[in-house]
Structure formats: C-alpha cells, structure tokens
Design an enzyme around this catalytic site. Structure first.
Site, PDB file in Angstrom:
ATOM      1  N   SER A 185       0.795  -1.231   0.000  1.00 45.87           N
ATOM      2  CA  SER A 185       0.000   0.000   0.000  1.00 45.87           C
ATOM      3  C   SER A 185       0.827   1.279   0.000  1.00 45.87           C
ATOM      4  CB  SER A 185      -0.936  -0.011   1.204  1.00 45.87           C
ATOM      5  OG  SER A 185      -0.185  -0.032   2.395  1.00 45.87           O
ATOM      6  N   HIS A 213      -5.544  -4.311  -0.750  1.00 47.52           N
ATOM      7  CA  HIS A 213      -5.569  -3.216  -1.729  1.00 47.52           C
ATOM      8  C   HIS A 213      -5.755  -3.717  -3.160  1.00 47.52           C
ATOM      9  CE1 HIS A 213      -4.583   0.158   0.956  1.00 47.52           C
ATOM     10  NE2 HIS A 213      -3.999  -0.792   1.680  1.00 47.52           N
ATOM     11  N   LYS A 243     -12.198  -1.478   1.748  1.00 48.28           N
ATOM     12  CA  LYS A 243     -11.508  -0.520   0.851  1.00 48.28           C
ATOM     13  C   LYS A 243     -12.295  -0.421  -0.460  1.00 48.28           C
ATOM     14  CE  LYS A 243      -7.106  -1.503   3.120  1.00 48.28           C
ATOM     15  NZ  LYS A 243      -7.052  -0.398   4.069  1.00 48.28           N
TER      16      LYS A 243
HETATM   17  N1  PMP Z   1      -4.252  -5.803   5.436  1.00 49.08           N
HETATM   18  C1  PMP Z   1      -3.736  -4.810   4.688  1.00 49.08           C
HETATM   19  C2  PMP Z   1      -2.654  -5.130   3.704  1.00 49.08           C
HETATM   20  C3  PMP Z   1      -4.213  -3.492   4.820  1.00 49.08           C
HETATM   21  O1  PMP Z   1      -3.704  -2.508   4.095  1.00 49.08           O
HETATM   22  C4  PMP Z   1      -5.250  -3.249   5.754  1.00 49.08           C
HETATM   23  C5  PMP Z   1      -5.865  -1.867   5.935  1.00 49.08           C
HETATM   24  N2  PMP Z   1      -5.019  -0.835   6.182  1.00 49.08           N
HETATM   25  C6  PMP Z   1      -5.736  -4.299   6.513  1.00 49.08           C
HETATM   26  C7  PMP Z   1      -5.237  -5.567   6.314  1.00 49.08           C
HETATM   27  C8  PMP Z   1      -6.798  -4.086   7.538  1.00 49.08           C
HETATM   28  O2  PMP Z   1      -8.071  -4.060   6.950  1.00 49.08           O
HETATM   29  P1  PMP Z   1      -9.304  -3.435   7.731  1.00 49.08           P
HETATM   30  O3  PMP Z   1      -9.213  -1.963   7.580  1.00 49.08           O
HETATM   31  O4  PMP Z   1     -10.490  -4.037   7.070  1.00 49.08           O
HETATM   32  O5  PMP Z   1      -9.175  -3.864   9.143  1.00 49.08           O
END
Ligand code: PMP
Length: 395
Positions: A185, A213, A243
């Site tokens: 990300s 992502h 997302k």
């Molecule tokens: N895994 C990754 C790679 C993420 O970027 C994120 C969100 N920042 C998450 C898990 C967590 O997801 P959530 O916001 O649904 O808890």
C-alpha cells in the site's frame, strides 16, 4: 490514574510530539467521497481507500436500509452461537464465487482476519516467511501464532528462496508459510506471486496473500491472485471488505477444508459478535455489482493513470507503483510533512507518509485517485501540486 501509567503516558506523548510524530486526527464532516469537508472547507480527497466510490453508492445504501428494516441493526451473537444470519452465508458464497475458490469465511475486519487466520493454522512448531513490508495486521497475526518469524527483503525472491531452503532443510518446523501483501500500500507495487508460488511448490510452503488493496482493483476487480491466474495455487486469499468493496469486514477464500477449520478454530469468529446485517447486505450488493460490471474498476485505473502521468509530467517522482496508488516521493520527512500541509491548505487532502511507516529518507505524499473523481477534480489537484511543488522547490 496509577502513577506508573500517568508518567508512562506523559513521557511518551511528549516524546512523540517533540519528534513531530504525534498524528492529529482530522474529522470529516459528511461522506468520505472524492470531495470532503473539514472545518467547513471543501477539499479534493486523495487519501481514502474508497477506490471505487462504493462507500457512498446508492445501490449499497438501499441494500443496507432494506436489511436493517428486515433484520435490525445488530447480528445478536457470535457466528458460532446464533449470530450467523442467512445474509452471512450468502456473502460467503458470493466471496468464494468472486475469488474462484471452493469456499470463504468472513470476519469483522481485515485486521481481525489476519489475527484470526494465521494463528488458527500456525503455532510454535512452525515457521513463517514474511515480506519485510507486510502490513501491521500480518505482523501482529504472525506474532500471535507464536511461530518463528523470518522476514525476507521486500519482494526479493533470491532472499525468499534462500530462507525457504534453510528453513525447510533445518527440519525444525512442522509447517512453513510464506505470507505477503498482494498490493503493497505504500508504493503500489504487486507481490511477485508467480515466483512465490514456484518457491512454495519447491519447499512445500503454505501460501498466504493479503489482497486488501487488490480486491476490486487488480485482476479486473477480482484481485491480484486472479491477475496472475493463480487461484488454484494460493492456499489463503484474504482481504478486506472496507476498501474498494466500500463497507467493512474481512474474508478468507480457499479450499472448503481450510474454511471448515477456520470456522471451528479462528478465535474472532468464535468469540466476537458477527458483522451487522446492514453492512453484510451492502457488501453482497457491492460484490454483485463488481461481478456484473467492470466499469468502476476501469474508471479507477483510467483516473489513476491520468493522475500519475500528470504528476510525472510536472517533474514529481512517483516510484514504481503498478496500481492506481500514486506515491509522490519527496524524501526528507520534514519537507514531506510541510508539503502535505500546504496541499491541504490549498484544498487537496493528501497525507504525508513518513518513517517509521516507510523507510527513513523516503517520505512521500500518498495519493489514491478513485473511480469517483472527475477529470476536473484531478486537474484541480494537479494545479495545486504544481503550485506547492514550485513554492517548496520540489520541482
Ligand atoms: N491488510 C492490509 C494489507 C491493509 O492494508 C489493511 C488496511 N489498512 C488491513 C489488512 C486491515 O483491513 P481493515 O481496515 O479491514 O481492518
């Protein structure tokens, strides 16, 4: 308050503030769309993960409202007692279909999902090979499992192969897992999944891809595993529903046997209340929409490419992103913070990302153009970038 806690908080909060690392939270008045309002000011929003604009989509809102009318606002229990509604079951069937797997399980968040899934299959007799830039929830999930954690250099397949070989040949571990983000990300680059699968075959590694992502974005919306055509080769396809999908929750998609195990052994599924019906119904509507049409994903890529090219033409450095995530790499931490502050003052909401989230000296302003932005909004943002870039001597 206990004196020990008071002095701990005082000391650490002061330290963060003096290092400029204390994050003041901005409050958005209204929906988190392509344009947002903060303190009554209109800003073009380049910082949300609402990639496809689904968080404010009319069909999703309608689905949520109907479900609330029929089921109420809460699921009432954890999934394994009597919190499993027919909606949860329908969602999981949809996810499996969308991801091309035998079955799927859903959780309350993507973060939760990593905490749940890793520790349900890995334990102290096992080893996890983890990309150095994996998300915090993967790191925490690995720690929770008590398995030995071996980090490999980011997307460095020679390093992964060397560590897989050493680990496998040591004979010390019952199971070995390789775990990676599908899309990273902070840079927007893709994991090298074909090579990872090849190494996994050679050393009998369990494969785990967190495509938070990638879902809705890569592989014509079906994710990074689909992008590489590896649906049959990845054991765990996990991700978030918060997302691109626009709502909330997380999922694991994989073989039925794996999902059956997670249903009896993953702790947030057993001990934390199920996702509310309105959210589940909205998520079903989102996946239905993505299975019917790739138009939103196409628009997302068009806007991402347009914005990335615009920044490059102005002379900014955008790194090696392979997705609509567009970092504008500034380098120095203080300058990056100042750059983002000036963008926000000029009406473009794009946040600075600095050490320790990214390595020292690689501070960047991260941009997430979405399917919901118009060309006029992106042009307006590029004009502000040009103004601030010249003012601060970045271009
Ligand atoms: N895994 C990754 C790679 C993420 O970027 C994120 C969100 N920042 C998450 C898990 C967590 O997801 P959530 O916001 O649904 O808890």
């Amino acid at each position: 308050m206990a004196k020990a806690l008071d002095s701990f908080l005082e000391e650490n909060l002061q330290q963060l503030k003096s290092q400029g690392l204390y994050n003041e939270i901005d409050v958005i008045e209204g929906a988190n769309g392509p344009v947002i309002e903060i303190d009554g000011r209109r800003l073009i929003n380049l910082s949300s993960n609402n990639y496809l604009g689904l968080a404010t989509n009319g069909q999703l809102k309608e689905a949520a409202k109907c479900a609330i009318d029929r089921y109420g606002v809460g699921a009432g229990a954890v999934r394994t007692i009597n919190g499993t509604l027919d909606l949860h079951q329908k969602l999981e069937e949809k996810i499996a279909e969308f991801k091309g797997t035998e079955a799927a399980i859903s959780y309350q968040s993507g973060f939760n999902c990593n905490m749940a899934a890793i520790s349900a299959v890995m334990d102290k007799d096992d080893c996890i090979l983890s990309d150095q830039l994996n998300h915090a929830s993967i790191i925490d999930g690995c720690r929770l499992s008590k398995a030995k954690i071996v980090a490999y250099a980011h997307s460095d397949m020679d390093d992964l192969r060397r560590k897989a070989k050493e680990t496998a040949e040591s004979g010390r571990y019952r199971k070995i897992m390789v775990i990676t983000d599908g899309v990273f990300s902070m840079d927007g680059d893709l994991a090298k999944l074909p090579e990872i699968v090849e190494i996994a075959r050679e050393f009998d590694l369990i494969t785990y891809v967190d495509d938070a992502h990638g879902s809705g974005v890569t592989g014509n919306g079906r994710g990074t595993v689909k992008h590489f055509g590896l649906e049959k080769d990845i054991d765990f396809q996990i991700g978030t529903l918060s997302k691109a999908i626009g709502v909330v929750g997380g999922y694991v998609a994989g073989k039925k046997k794996l999902i059956d195990w997670l249903k009896v052994r993953s702790r947030p599924f057993l001990f934390s209340t199920a996702v509310p019906p309105g959210d589940v119904a909205a998520t079903i509507a989102a996946i239905d929409l993505l299975m019917r049409s790739e138009e939103l994903t196409r628009r997302l890529w068009e806007n991402g490419n347009y914005f990335k090219e615009g920044l490059k033409k102005l002379g900014f450095v955008t790194g090696n992103s392979e997705t609509p995530i567009t970092p504008c790499i500034i380098g120095d931490e203080k300058l990056t913070q100042q750059f983002s502050k000036r963008l926000i003052e000029e009406g473009v909401y794009a946040k600075a990302i600095v050490y320790p989230t990214v390595p020292k000296g690689t501070g960047r302003v991260r941009n997430m153009p979405t399917a919901g932005h118009t060309k006029e909004m992106l042009d307006e943002a590029l004009a502000v970038y040009e103004k601030v870039g010249r003012e601060l001597g970045v271009i």
